[in-house]
Every structure is written in structure tokens, then in C-alpha cells.
Design a protein around this motif. Structure first.
Motif, PDB file in Angstrom:
ATOM      1  N   SER A 581      34.932  43.766  31.042  1.00 36.17           N
ATOM      2  CA  SER A 581      34.000  43.128  31.975  1.00 36.17           C
ATOM      3  C   SER A 581      33.040  44.159  32.556  1.00 36.17           C
ATOM      4  O   SER A 581      32.040  43.814  33.174  1.00 36.17           O
ATOM      5  CB  SER A 581      34.759  42.423  33.101  1.00 36.17           C
ATOM      6  OG  SER A 581      35.474  43.354  33.895  1.00 36.17           O
ATOM      7  N   ALA A 582      33.367  45.451  32.376  1.00 35.60           N
ATOM      8  CA  ALA A 582      32.486  46.571  32.743  1.00 35.60           C
ATOM      9  C   ALA A 582      32.666  47.626  31.658  1.00 35.60           C
ATOM     10  O   ALA A 582      33.371  47.401  30.667  1.00 35.60           O
ATOM     11  CB  ALA A 582      32.851  47.115  34.116  1.00 35.60           C
ATOM     12  N   ASP A 583      32.024  48.766  31.819  1.00 35.86           N
ATOM     13  CA  ASP A 583      32.187  49.855  30.863  1.00 35.86           C
ATOM     14  C   ASP A 583      33.615  50.381  30.981  1.00 35.86           C
ATOM     15  O   ASP A 583      33.963  51.018  31.977  1.00 35.86           O
ATOM     16  CB  ASP A 583      31.181  50.967  31.165  1.00 35.86           C
ATOM     17  CG  ASP A 583      31.252  52.109  30.153  1.00 35.86           C
ATOM     18  OD1 ASP A 583      32.207  52.150  29.351  1.00 35.86           O
ATOM     19  OD2 ASP A 583      30.352  52.969  30.171  1.00 35.86           O
ATOM     20  N   PRO A 584      34.485  50.135  30.016  1.00 39.23           N
ATOM     21  CA  PRO A 584      35.899  50.477  30.178  1.00 39.23           C
ATOM     22  C   PRO A 584      36.173  51.962  30.315  1.00 39.23           C
ATOM     23  O   PRO A 584      37.184  52.350  30.894  1.00 39.23           O
ATOM     24  CB  PRO A 584      36.549  49.904  28.905  1.00 39.23           C
ATOM     25  CG  PRO A 584      35.446  49.825  27.911  1.00 39.23           C
ATOM     26  CD  PRO A 584      34.202  49.525  28.703  1.00 39.23           C
ATOM     27  N   PHE A 585      35.269  52.806  29.790  1.00 38.53           N
ATOM     28  CA  PHE A 585      35.501  54.246  29.855  1.00 38.53           C
ATOM     29  C   PHE A 585      34.717  54.911  30.994  1.00 38.53           C
ATOM     30  O   PHE A 585      34.604  56.132  31.035  1.00 38.53           O
ATOM     31  CB  PHE A 585      35.169  54.893  28.504  1.00 38.53           C
ATOM     32  CG  PHE A 585      36.362  54.962  27.589  1.00 38.53           C
ATOM     33  CD1 PHE A 585      37.123  53.836  27.325  1.00 38.53           C
ATOM     34  CD2 PHE A 585      36.737  56.142  26.997  1.00 38.53           C
ATOM     35  CE1 PHE A 585      38.233  53.888  26.496  1.00 38.53           C
ATOM     36  CE2 PHE A 585      37.843  56.227  26.163  1.00 38.53           C
ATOM     37  CZ  PHE A 585      38.590  55.090  25.918  1.00 38.53           C
ATOM     38  N   ILE A 633      40.391  41.882  29.602  1.00 34.95           N
ATOM     39  CA  ILE A 633      39.666  41.270  30.714  1.00 34.95           C
ATOM     40  C   ILE A 633      38.215  41.166  30.284  1.00 34.95           C
ATOM     41  O   ILE A 633      37.574  42.179  29.984  1.00 34.95           O
ATOM     42  CB  ILE A 633      39.798  42.094  32.007  1.00 34.95           C
ATOM     43  CG1 ILE A 633      41.268  42.198  32.422  1.00 34.95           C
ATOM     44  CG2 ILE A 633      38.971  41.473  33.126  1.00 34.95           C
ATOM     45  CD1 ILE A 633      41.507  43.071  33.642  1.00 34.95           C
ATOM     46  N   VAL A 634      37.727  39.935  30.222  1.00 32.68           N
ATOM     47  CA  VAL A 634      36.392  39.692  29.672  1.00 32.68           C
ATOM     48  C   VAL A 634      35.540  38.964  30.698  1.00 32.68           C
ATOM     49  O   VAL A 634      36.051  38.247  31.564  1.00 32.68           O
ATOM     50  CB  VAL A 634      36.470  38.857  28.375  1.00 32.68           C
ATOM     51  CG1 VAL A 634      37.274  39.593  27.318  1.00 32.68           C
ATOM     52  CG2 VAL A 634      37.086  37.489  28.651  1.00 32.68           C
ATOM     53  N   PRO A 635      34.219  39.156  30.646  1.00 36.00           N
ATOM     54  CA  PRO A 635      33.338  38.415  31.565  1.00 36.00           C
ATOM     55  C   PRO A 635      33.278  36.944  31.162  1.00 36.00           C
ATOM     56  O   PRO A 635      33.485  36.592  30.001  1.00 36.00           O
ATOM     57  CB  PRO A 635      31.987  39.112  31.381  1.00 36.00           C
ATOM     58  CG  PRO A 635      32.044  39.709  30.014  1.00 36.00           C
ATOM     59  CD  PRO A 635      33.477  40.070  29.763  1.00 36.00           C
ATOM     60  N   SER A 636      32.998  36.121  32.135  1.00 28.32           N
ATOM     61  CA  SER A 636      32.854  34.687  31.862  1.00 28.32           C
ATOM     62  C   SER A 636      31.492  34.220  32.348  1.00 28.32           C
ATOM     63  O   SER A 636      30.795  34.923  33.093  1.00 28.32           O
ATOM     64  CB  SER A 636      33.952  33.895  32.556  1.00 28.32           C
ATOM     65  OG  SER A 636      33.801  33.952  33.967  1.00 28.32           O
ATOM     66  N   GLU A 637      31.118  33.038  31.954  1.00 34.48           N
ATOM     67  CA  GLU A 637      29.815  32.500  32.357  1.00 34.48           C
ATOM     68  C   GLU A 637      29.735  32.299  33.858  1.00 34.48           C
ATOM     69  O   GLU A 637      28.681  32.407  34.458  1.00 34.48           O
ATOM     70  CB  GLU A 637      29.551  31.179  31.626  1.00 34.48           C
ATOM     71  CG  GLU A 637      29.363  31.347  30.111  1.00 34.48           C
ATOM     72  CD  GLU A 637      29.074  30.026  29.426  1.00 34.48           C
ATOM     73  OE1 GLU A 637      29.001  28.998  30.135  1.00 34.48           O
ATOM     74  OE2 GLU A 637      28.920  30.021  28.195  1.00 34.48           O
ATOM     75  N   GLN A 640      33.308  35.213  37.108  1.00 33.87           N
ATOM     76  CA  GLN A 640      34.663  35.672  37.415  1.00 33.87           C
ATOM     77  C   GLN A 640      35.339  36.138  36.131  1.00 33.87           C
ATOM     78  O   GLN A 640      35.456  35.368  35.172  1.00 33.87           O
ATOM     79  CB  GLN A 640      35.468  34.532  38.037  1.00 33.87           C
ATOM     80  CG  GLN A 640      36.855  34.929  38.522  1.00 33.87           C
ATOM     81  CD  GLN A 640      36.829  35.845  39.725  1.00 33.87           C
ATOM     82  OE1 GLN A 640      37.293  36.982  39.649  1.00 33.87           O
ATOM     83  NE2 GLN A 640      36.279  35.377  40.819  1.00 33.87           N
ATOM     84  N   PRO A 641      35.787  37.394  36.059  1.00 37.19           N
ATOM     85  CA  PRO A 641      36.432  37.877  34.835  1.00 37.19           C
ATOM     86  C   PRO A 641      37.652  37.031  34.475  1.00 37.19           C
ATOM     87  O   PRO A 641      38.357  36.521  35.351  1.00 37.19           O
ATOM     88  CB  PRO A 641      36.829  39.308  35.196  1.00 37.19           C
ATOM     89  CG  PRO A 641      35.909  39.699  36.307  1.00 37.19           C
ATOM     90  CD  PRO A 641      35.675  38.449  37.084  1.00 37.19           C
ATOM     91  N   GLN A 642      37.897  36.918  33.185  1.00 38.74           N
ATOM     92  CA  GLN A 642      39.020  36.143  32.692  1.00 38.74           C
ATOM     93  C   GLN A 642      39.936  37.029  31.868  1.00 38.74           C
ATOM     94  O   GLN A 642      39.505  38.010  31.263  1.00 38.74           O
ATOM     95  CB  GLN A 642      38.538  34.971  31.833  1.00 38.74           C
ATOM     96  CG  GLN A 642      37.781  33.896  32.592  1.00 38.74           C
ATOM     97  CD  GLN A 642      37.365  32.753  31.685  1.00 38.74           C
ATOM     98  OE1 GLN A 642      37.306  32.893  30.477  1.00 38.74           O
ATOM     99  NE2 GLN A 642      37.092  31.601  32.291  1.00 38.74           N
ATOM    100  N   ALA A 643      41.223  36.646  31.827  1.00 37.91           N
ATOM    101  CA  ALA A 643      42.205  37.370  31.024  1.00 37.91           C
ATOM    102  C   ALA A 643      42.404  36.655  29.701  1.00 37.91           C
ATOM    103  O   ALA A 643      42.514  35.427  29.654  1.00 37.91           O
ATOM    104  CB  ALA A 643      43.521  37.463  31.774  1.00 37.91           C
ATOM    105  N   GLN A 644      42.429  37.423  28.628  1.00 39.86           N
ATOM    106  CA  GLN A 644      42.730  36.882  27.305  1.00 39.86           C
ATOM    107  C   GLN A 644      43.922  37.640  26.737  1.00 39.86           C
ATOM    108  O   GLN A 644      43.916  38.872  26.699  1.00 39.86           O
ATOM    109  CB  GLN A 644      41.524  37.031  26.370  1.00 39.86           C
ATOM    110  CG  GLN A 644      40.359  36.121  26.686  1.00 39.86           C
ATOM    111  CD  GLN A 644      39.222  36.262  25.680  1.00 39.86           C
ATOM    112  OE1 GLN A 644      39.263  37.114  24.800  1.00 39.86           O
ATOM    113  NE2 GLN A 644      38.217  35.423  25.813  1.00 39.86           N
ATOM    114  N   GLN A 645      44.931  36.906  26.309  1.00 36.75           N
ATOM    115  CA  GLN A 645      46.109  37.546  25.743  1.00 36.75           C
ATOM    116  C   GLN A 645      45.913  37.780  24.253  1.00 36.75           C
ATOM    117  O   GLN A 645      45.333  36.957  23.542  1.00 36.75           O
ATOM    118  CB  GLN A 645      47.352  36.693  25.965  1.00 36.75           C
ATOM    119  CG  GLN A 645      48.643  37.376  25.517  1.00 36.75           C
ATOM    120  CD  GLN A 645      49.882  36.632  25.931  1.00 36.75           C
ATOM    121  OE1 GLN A 645      49.795  35.661  26.692  1.00 36.75           O
ATOM    122  NE2 GLN A 645      51.042  37.055  25.461  1.00 36.75           N
TER     123      GLN A 645
END
Length: 805
Positions: A581-585, A633-637, A640-645
Motif C-alpha cells: 500500500s506504500a513503498d515497502p522498502f 497489504i494492498v490499496p483499495s479503491e 483503506q488498505p486491505q489484507a490478501q492471504q
């Protein structure tokens, strides 16, 4: 009584420093804390370490919360027998960041006392140094280690100067303690830059000793200093050795990789020229040492509602509130650096005094200060003075280990006020001819006035006030907006240039009045102090002010769990999370809550950075599966970030069918996309002697993680035949030790950065413990060095007072 009277002015100055530090950062008196973006990131990175320490009273020295796992050596780890840290905590008794401002003051005050200046001039210089704008800006963004290291630089120079003055005991005492504290501040780039300045200083003193035929005294002093520095290094041995060890595994070291993801050649060790010089000062941009917003100030400058862009935004249809908000953080900076939080303004008053001193002061002091300043200025230009920078990168040891070359300008900010105040000492010298003082004042005025007036009168000819990001702004807001922005840049350039000229004129006038005996020292020193404070503090307040302080809870707990975090935290197994959802590094938010694949650090683990560049940034699922990335953790429309397993994550450990042997790091990393990572392990041939290929993959074999702590993992295995297992844990040697049923066994690196080992048939317990021998070795050296240092100091005082009797 006489000694008390002699010490009283210094005591009053110290009290004054405390009051000024607290007054400037007055919100700390209300219990507030300054919001520092870098410290927020540090809190995220260090969360697991700090929680473990609070729960167990022990140091883990390892965290799984960032980059898949890394040592905590550069995350504020506590070491046994670190008495330097205890001494430092005594000196930093004020709430942050007032403590660092106090250290700025006291360190520079001690340096000027070592130069035999009286307390009034030392106080004046301390204020000039402490309120230097760059030193305040770095406190605002949270570069605490840098500020910490800079604060002890003047004390180190003071100890060197005392020793060269043949004050061997006091010089040894000050140098050894100050050097220990400076190293202990844990910003080795600043320590390295200090070393460059000390080399220039040493050359100046050596030349002076040769001319005066006192070479033996020079080397006697040098011998005393060498012992002091060795003991200072020894007192910090644990941190230094641990850092040296980790550096080899970090982006500052050599992973052996010689290719980039696109196949082009990559340096095998150290940082690249482009990375080192990303933040390079423009040659003409360096005039912002004299004019604070010479190139626009910062990337987010508050220029108010009287600005041209405010009107331009209204014409574009923005509301007054929207236009005002934009004008509070206008992109007025028009230099070439990617981001600037503010100019390293030293002060027009201080610059004028520096040039004035250049004509009055002679000898080694002048030349090591001027030489050090010129060296720092040339190196700060980086890619804009490429041949000089390339020489240092290629031939000067360790220079290629540090990035952001512009930060070497701290040496200028240290040197300039030193010579400036010493020039006043020469001004007050009755032995110096009045004509020499008038000559110095005349040429200072001609230089400052000539340059300033030329920049003012010909500003439209010399500059077009265009910034690197203007083309993007034209596309977003139109050409009229950028024209308005250029007018604002020109306006603040003009405003600050006139401002600096006024302070220069006032400084010259004050000196002229003294030379003409219209005022005395007792009036000139306070007058210059007032000018310096009025000059510097308003500029400092542009960038760090009361608005930057928040309730303490906001800094103590800077991250709050979102819906995605809460969902993931319901899973209490051991896994990793990749937050895209942001720059992970470049974010430690995920590290605050989870064992993250990303993180935030200036020296990331080298092999994990390589893996990111080659595969993670390309969303290679096989590689993410082997890293046990169970959640994303990914951005959503909706924002609010969402979790994907990820149901295909390999888990904590898995058995493989075969091994692919490779010869080089290049082959290791490239093979990851060529094999089935769940069934094949990629190993470098350097580990052949530690691996048995007599194993037989068995579908009934089992391995389970039974317990987890950051520094210890315990697995239970059960197999009817010998197996070869890959663990989704970062390989780091020396440090991690593997045990099979309590007996130490070998483990190897697999799949470029993971652990792997042979497992015999039957039921077994596999334990990994992080047992960094470097901590034990370093702590023993630190203890011994501290004892020797104390004994030498006590012996020196005993010898001194016995001879006095």
C-alpha cells in the motif's frame, strides 16, 4: 574562593544554555514531543526488539520484523559494558530535542575555551554554531544520530588542540571522552567527515612544527592523541565490531553480485556513484550558506497568501482554503537535489565575521579551518564536481560507503563560526595595528557587498528561477501557475538577499564603531550576539517551530492498526507480510505490527535488497512464497488498505528433492527464476563440504515450528529417511548457530539468502539461536578499555598533583 569565582561565569553560561535550549523548544515543557519522521520509522523498525527487551530484560540482537530478518546492531541495541552510553545519558539530561541543542552549545563552548578565548566570545560562538539552520533542521526531521555526532565534534577538536598546546593530561582526558562519545553517537559518516577535517588540521600543525623546529613536540602530542583515540575506539568496540560485521552483509558491503536486474554491470562492493551523489549541492547553490532562500529554501516553503501562486490558484478555481494550504508548502526550491528540507544557512553575520577574520588571523588555525572548509565545499558538490568526487570514491578508503555527500557541509558549519569568533579575539588584540583592522573590514565589506549587490542587480540575468519539477507542474496546473511560482521564487530570493546584506551592513557598522572607539568590547559582543540570534532564529523557525510538536502519545505510538492489520493479527502463526500500500522498502509501518519483508533503513541487508530489485518489485510469487509471504497489504479503491492471504506460501520450512549447485552470486540469484523453489534448493558450491547429498525426499516427512522468539526458533522434525530442508529465515553468518538435538551442526545458505541443512532420519529437534560472538568479544574489549582509560586519568591526576605539592 578564587577558584569558585573563576568557575562562576562558566556555570552561569551552562545554566544559560539550559534555559535557551528549553526556551527554543518550549513545547517540551508541556510534555509534548517533536514529530520526527525518521524517528517514526525507527520506532516501527525497533518495535519487536523493544518489546522483547521489555518482556524479558534481554537483548535479542535480531529482529524478524524488517527485511525478513536482520541484526539490531544499527537499531539501538544495548551492549554490556557500554559506559560511554551511560556518560552520554548524563550529558543529555534535557528532553529531546532540547538535549541536542544543549550539546551543540556546550561542545562548541568547550572548543573555543580550548582556543584560549574568554567565556564571552565562547558564548557568542556557541550561539552561532547551535542555531546554524542545518543543525536545527536535522532535529526537525529526526536525524538524531547525525545531530548527536555533530554535537561532539567540537569537543574532539578541543581535545586535539589542548594536546598540541602541551596540555597533555587535559587534552588526553577531553579527547578520549569526546572521541568515545562521538563514536558512540553511532553516525559513522559524521565521524568519517570529522576524520577528514582532523587530517587537514594535523597537516597544518605538522607544517607549523617543521617551520618552528619543534617536530619532537608534535609527535609527542600525536602519541598522546593516538592512545586517547585507541581507548575511545576500544570503549565502543562492541558497536564498532558489530557494525563492521553487519556492513559486510548490507548494501554497503559486497554480496558478490556483479549484474543489475537488466543485465548491466553493477559494482561488486560499495555504493554506486549515482547513489552516493544523489544529494549533491549545486556549485552556485552553496551561496545559501549566506542567503537562506537563495534557491527557494525548501520543497515545502510557507510563502503565505500574499504570494503569486495563491492568486494563480484562485484563478484556477481553487477555494481560498485550498490555495492557502498549498501556499503553506509551496515547491519554491529550484535546485537540482531531489528533496531539500531547508537551506544550511550559517548566517550573514557569521559569514561576514568569517571573511573579516580571514584578513586578521594568521597561522595554522586559519589554514586548517580554511582548508577544511574548502575540502568540505568541494566534496559537497558531488556530481557537480565529478572528477574530484570520483577520485575520493575510487582512491580514498571508505569514502564510497557513504551517501548524501551534501551533508559534509556540516564541516563548514563547524569551521566558519570558529574562525569568525577567533577573528573577534584578534580584533580585540591591542597589539594588532588599527590599520590592519580597518583593512580587514574594508575588504570584507567590498567582498560581501560586491557579491551581494551583483546577485541583486543582475538576478534576472543570472537566473531564470526554473526548477527541475516545473515541467510536471505545468502539466498539472498550467504554465500560468509556474510563471507565478517563478515570481515567488524571485521575490523570496530578493527578500532574503536584501536581508543578508542588511545584517552584513549592521555587523560592519558595529565593528567600525569599535575600531573608532565609539563602543567597547562590552557593547560589541552583546550587539553581535543579538544580530546573530535575530539573524538565525527566525530562519530556523521557518523549518522547526512549535507546530512540529505533538502529544507524546502520537510519537510513542505513531502507528495505529488499520483494518488490514487487525485481520492479519488474528493469525498467530509465524509468517511474513508484504505491504504494497506504500513503498515497502521505505516504510516501517508494516514492521510495527508484523514480520515484514520490507522496512526502512539506510543500510538494508544487501541480499534482500538484491532480491527486491530482481524479483519482489516485479511481484514474483515464487520468490515471495519462499519468503513465507502469507499476507499482502494492498490499496483499495476506498482508500483503506486491505489484507490478501496467499495460500501458496511455502511456510516456515520445507523439504526439497534436489540441489542445484552454482558457482557465483549471479548464478544464485538468476537460478531462482529457473527452478521449482519448493522442490529444489539453489546452493553455492562454497558450501559443498558442509552438505550431504545422500538424502531422499519423503512425502511423509514432517517439520513444524514449535516455538519462536526473535533470537531463537525451535523446530520438530520426523522423517523415515535423511532429508534436506530449507528454512524461510535469513542466513546470517557469523551469528546464527544451528543445533540438532542440542548438538551444534552446520547450516548453509540456500536460495541466495535463506538457511538450509541436512536432517537425519527419525525424530529430531532443530534449534536456531542467534549468538553473535562479536558482542562478547566487543564487550570484553570495551570493559578493558574503560578500565585502562580510568586508570590513566587517575594516574595522570595523581602525578600532576603530587608534582604540584
Amino acid at each position: 574562593m578564587a577558584n569558585l569565582k573563576k568557575f562562576l561565569p562558566h556555570l552561569l553560561v551552562l545554566v544559560g544554555f539550559v534555559i535557551i535550549s528549553l526556551f527554543y523548544f518550549s513545547p517540551v515543557l508541556e510534555g509534548k514531543k517533536i514529530f520526527q519522521s525518521d524517528i517514526v520509522q525507527y520506532i516501527g523498525m525497533a518495535k519487536e526488539q523493544n518489546d522483547f527487551r521489555d518482556q524479558t530484560g534481554q537483548e535479542p540482537y535480531w529482529t524478524d520484523s524488517a527485511f525478513g530478518g536482520m541484526p539490531t546492531f544499527q537499531l539501538g541495541a544495548y551492549y554490556p559494558h557500554n559506559y560511554v552510553k551511560k556518560l552520554d545519558s548524563v550529558l543529555r539530561f534535557l528532553p529531546r530535542p532540547a538535549d541536542y541543542l544543549f550539546l551543540y552549545f556546550i561542545g562548541f563552548y568547550i572548543l573555543l575555551l580550548c582556543l584560549k578565548l574568554d567565556f564571552r566570545l565562547a558564548l557568542l560562538g556557541a550561539l552561532a554554531f547551535g542555531f546554524s539552520t542545518y543543525l536545527i533542521i536535522i532535529l526537525g526531521v529526526g536525524h538524531n544520530a547525525k545531530a548527536h555526532a555533530i554535537a561532539y565534534m567540537p569537543m574532539v577538536l578541543g581535545g586535539i588542540i589542548l594536546t598540541f598546546r602541551q596540555k597533555y593530561l587535559w587534552g588526553f582526558l577531553l579527547l578520549s571522552l569526546a572521541m568515545a562519545l562521538q563514536i558512540g553517537a553511532n553516525h559513522f559518516q559524521m565521524t568519517y567527515y570529522l576524520l577528514l577535517l582532523v587530517i587537514v588540521l594535523g597537516i597544518a600543525y605538522l607544517i607549523d612544527a617543521y617551520r618552528k623546529n619543534i617536530i619532537p613536540k608534535f609527535f609527542k602530542a600525536l602519541g598522546v592523541m593516538v592512545v586517547a583515540v585507541i581507548l575511545a575506539i576500544g570503549a565502543n568496540a562492541t558497536n564498532l565490531l558489530a557494525t563492521q560485521e553487519y556492513t559486510a552483509h548490507s548494501t554497503r558491503g559486497d554480496t558478490g553480485l556483479t549484474i543489475a536486474p537488466d543485465g548491466s554491470e553493477k559494482p561488486a562492493a560499495g555504493l554506486t556513484f549515482d547513489y552516493i551523489t544523489t544529494y549533491s549541492y549545486g556549485i552556485i547553490e552553496s551561496l545559501n550558506l549566506f542567503v537562506p532562500r537563495f534557491m527557494g529554501g525548501s520543497n515545502a516553503e510557507d510563502i503565505g497568501e500574499d504570494s503569486e501562486i495563491y492568486d494563480a490558484l484562485l484563478k484556477l478555481g481553487a477555494s481560498p482554503v485550498q490555495a492557502a494550504d498549498f501556499a503553506k508548502s509551496a515547491p519554491t526550491y529550484w535546485g537540482d537535489q531531489p528533496y531539500v528540507g531547508g537551506a544550511p544557512y550559517i548566517g550573514a553575520t557569521v559569514i561576514f565575521l568569517f571573511i573579516f577574520a580571514f584578513y586578521l588571523v594568521n597561522g595554522r588555525l586559519k589554514w586548517w579551518i580554511v582548508g577544511g572548509s574548502i575540502l568540505a565545499l568541494l566534496l559537497s558538490w558531488g556530481k557537480n564536481f565529478a572528477f574530484f568526487t570520483e577520485f575520493f570514491i575510487d582512491y580514498v578508503p571508505l569514502y564510497n560507503k557513504f551517501r548524501a555527500v551534501s551533508s559534509i557541509q556540516v564541516i563548514i558549519e563547524l569551521c566558519v563560526p570558529t574562525l569568525a569568533v577567533y577573528g573577534l579575539y584578534k580584533l580585540f588584540d591591542p597589539k594588532l595595528q588599527k590599520e590592519a583592522k580597518i583593512h580587514a573590514l574594508k575588504w570584507s565589506g567590498i567582498i560581501i557587498g560586491g557579491i551581494g549587490l551583483a546577485l541583486l542587480l543582475f538576478r534576472s540575468v543570472l537566473f531564470d528561477f526554473s526548477g527541475a519539477g516545473d515541467s510536471a507542474l505545468i502539466q498539472q496546473l498550467g504554465a500560468d501557475f509556474v510563471r507565478a511560482l517563478k515570481e515567488d521564487r524571485k521575490a523570496i530570493y530578493t527578500e532574503d538577499l536584501i536581508r543578508s546584506l542588511i545584517f552584513s551592513v549592521l555587523t560592519a557598522a558595529a565593528i567600525w564603531l569599535y575600531i573608532k572607539q565609539k563602543i567597547t568590547q562590552n557593547w560589541l559582543i552583546p550587539a553581535l550576539a543579538v544580530l546573530i540570534l535575530i539573524d538565525l532564529i527566525p530562519v530556523d523557525k521557518r523549518y522547526v517551530n512549535d507546530d512540529d510538536f505533538v502529544n507524546a502519545s502520537q510519537m510513542d505510538r505513531p502507528f495505529q492498526p488499520n483494518q488490514a492489520d487487525q485481520q492479519i493479527l488474528q493469525d498467530d502463526s509465524h509468517y511474513r507480510v508484504l505491504d504494497v500500500s506504500a513503498d515497502p522498502f521505505n516504510s516501517s509501518r508494516a514492521s510495527y505490527f508484523h514480520n515484514a519483508i520490507g522496512g526502512y533503513h539506510a543500510a538494508k541487508p544487501g541480499r534482500m535488497q538484491d532480491l527486491y530489485d530482481f524479483y519482489i518489485s516485479q511481484n514474483n510469487m515464487e520468490v515471495l512464497n519462499m519468503l513465507n509471504a502469507k499476507y499482502f497489504i494492498v490499496p483499495s479503491e476506498g482508500g483503506q488498505p486491505q489484507a490478501q492471504q496467499n495460500p501458496n506460501a511455502f511456510g516456515n520450512a520445507w523439504f526439497v528433492d534436489n540441489i542445484k549447485w552454482v558457482e557465483t552470486a549471479n548464478e544464485e540469484i538468476l537460478s531462482l527464476k529457473e527452478v521449482d523453489l519448493q522442490n529444489t534448493a539453489v546452493l553455492n558450491s562454497e558450501f559443498k563440504s558442509d552438505v550431504s547429498e545422500e538424502f531422499n525426499a519423503n512425502g511423509n516427512a514432517e517439520i513444524q515450528l514449535q516455538s519462536y522468539q526473535p533470537n531463537e526458533l525451535v523446530y520438530e522434525t520426523n522423517a523415515s529417511s535423511p532429508q534436506f530442508v530449507v528454512f524461510s529465515e535469513m542466513y546470517y553468518q557469523p551469528g546464527w548457530q544451528a543445533y540438532l538435538d542440542g548438538e551444534e551442526v552446520e547450516h548453509v545458505r540456500a536460495n541466495y539468502l535463506l538457511r538450509a541443512m541436512n536432517i537425519p532420519a527419525g525424530e529430531h529437534t532443530v534449534t536456531f539461536r542467534f549468538e553473535p560472538e562479536v558482542v562478547n568479544t566487543g564487550s570484553s574489549i570495551a570493559l578493558a578499555s574503560s578500565i585502562i582509560l580510568v586508570l590513566i586519568i587517575l594516574g595522570g591526576f595523581y602525578y600532576k598533583f603530587r608534582n604540584r605539592e
